[in-house]
Scaffold this motif. Structure first.
Motif, PDB file in Angstrom:
ATOM      1  N   MET A  69       0.852  -1.178   0.000  1.00 31.94           N
ATOM      2  CA  MET A  69       0.000   0.000   0.000  1.00 31.94           C
ATOM      3  C   MET A  69       0.897   1.241   0.000  1.00 31.94           C
ATOM      4  SD  MET A  69      -3.031  -1.317  -0.024  1.00 31.94           S
ATOM      5  CE  MET A  69      -4.170   0.038   0.291  1.00 31.94           C
ATOM      6  N   CYS A  94       0.158   4.074   1.371  1.00 35.25           N
ATOM      7  CA  CYS A  94      -0.037   4.871   2.588  1.00 35.25           C
ATOM      8  C   CYS A  94       0.901   4.470   3.714  1.00 35.25           C
ATOM      9  CB  CYS A  94      -1.480   4.740   3.043  1.00 35.25           C
ATOM     10  SG  CYS A  94      -2.156   3.087   2.814  1.00 35.25           S
ATOM     11  N   CYS A  95       1.150   3.160   3.867  1.00 37.95           N
ATOM     12  CA  CYS A  95       1.862   2.721   5.068  1.00 37.95           C
ATOM     13  C   CYS A  95       2.765   1.525   4.808  1.00 37.95           C
ATOM     14  CB  CYS A  95       0.854   2.381   6.158  1.00 37.95           C
ATOM     15  SG  CYS A  95      -0.255   1.058   5.661  1.00 37.95           S
ATOM     16  N   HIS A 127      -5.612  -3.376   2.409  1.00 41.10           N
ATOM     17  CA  HIS A 127      -4.557  -3.777   3.333  1.00 41.10           C
ATOM     18  C   HIS A 127      -4.749  -5.245   3.683  1.00 41.10           C
ATOM     19  CE1 HIS A 127      -4.633   0.572   3.807  1.00 41.10           C
ATOM     20  NE2 HIS A 127      -3.452   0.516   4.402  1.00 41.10           N
ATOM     21  N   CYS A 169      -6.172   0.916   7.767  1.00 40.26           N
ATOM     22  CA  CYS A 169      -4.935   1.684   7.815  1.00 40.26           C
ATOM     23  C   CYS A 169      -5.053   2.777   8.868  1.00 40.26           C
ATOM     24  CB  CYS A 169      -4.719   2.327   6.458  1.00 40.26           C
ATOM     25  SG  CYS A 169      -3.259   3.326   6.374  1.00 40.26           S
ATOM     26  N   THR A 221      -3.043   5.392   8.824  1.00 44.10           N
ATOM     27  CA  THR A 221      -2.485   6.637   8.286  1.00 44.10           C
ATOM     28  C   THR A 221      -3.596   7.661   8.074  1.00 44.10           C
ATOM     29  OG1 THR A 221      -0.925   5.230   7.101  1.00 44.10           O
ATOM     30  CG2 THR A 221      -0.972   7.547   6.489  1.00 44.10           C
TER      31      THR A 221
HETATM   32 ZN   LIG Z   1      -2.152   2.032   4.852  1.00 43.76          ZN
END
Ligand SMILES: [Zn+2]
Length: 238
Positions: free
Chosen positions: A37, A39-40, A58, A63, A65
């Motif tokens: 991903m 984002c993280c 995910h 998530c 974030t």
């Molecule tokens: Zn994430």
């Protein structure tokens, strides 16, 4: 969930670029741990919703974030990936004499900075920061979150009204766009780059136009000749 993910080799994946067949193939053949991903960096799993929408989820639940960070990271990676597809190496957090650029790159002897701006700042600050880039011979482009964009275009509107029209509203109206500040927003849903004058372009087209000098100011910012607006020009009469 997201439309986007990245492979461990750094390849950017956009679920919209797949069709049903290629997506199903991809879902059968990918390896867990090799897609992340944006984002993280969690493992990403390609999925199809009940409404047949393709997306990445995910591996382990949700998530943590913040949405603003997700937007910032996704926008940044999307743009850097597009530049690298064109053979252009972008530098993140490039430090200049009195600026730090989110994304900095050079192409055809020209220097560019792209600022992915998520926090609020006044029009005055935008213009001051823009001038610092100009003084370094860097062309700076601002890509904002939509709420920031709404605020700055309002300020630009009043700036034009005051400076060009002495605060008397012109009969032809005002396009809230100025040559000294190329500013747009990145849509949080489809990640297209949008702005006044129905400016609405994909990241690939935007980046191509930028480095090919096809981004112009003619009362407002526009791209010329991207092939996105008018496909009729590609039509060859027999
Ligand atoms: Zn994430």
């Amino acid at each position: 969930m997201s439309d986007f993910a990245v492979t461990i080799d750094g390849e950017f994946l956009d679920s919209n670029f797949f069709d049903d067949d290629s997506w199903n193939d991809f879902k059968k053949n990918y390896e867990i741990g090799k897609i992340k991903m944006l984002c993280c960096d969690a493992n990403a799993i390609p999925k199809t919703s009940m409404r047949f929408t393709r997306f990445f989820a995910h591996q382990n639940g949700e998530c943590a974030t913040a949405p603003e960070t997700v937007w910032h990271k996704t926008a940044k990676k999307f743009i850097i990936n597009q530049l690298s597809k064109k053979g252009i190496t972008a530098v993140e957090e490039k430090i200049g004499p009195d600026w730090i650029a989110d994304i900095y790159f050079e192409s055809d002897d020209k220097k560019y900075a792209i600022e992915i701006q998520r926090s609020p700042q006044t029009l005055q600050t935008y213009l001051e920061r823009q001038e610092k880039y100009n003084n370094s011979g860097v062309e700076a482009i601002w890509l904002l979150k939509h709420p920031r964009y709404k605020t700055v275009t309002k300020a630009i509107y009043h700036y034009i009204l005051k400076n060009d029209y002495n605060n008397k509203f012109p009969s032809g109206g005002i396009m809230p766009s100025i040559k000294s500040l190329p500013v747009f927003y990145i849509d949080e849903v489809d990640f297209r780059i949008k702005g006044v004058g129905k400016f609405d372009h994909s990241v690939p087209n935007f980046i191509s136009a930028l480095v090919e000098n096809k981004m112009i100011f003619d009362r407002w910012w526009k791209l010329t000749d991207t092939g996105e607006v008018n496909n009729l020009t590609n039509y060859a009469p027999i």
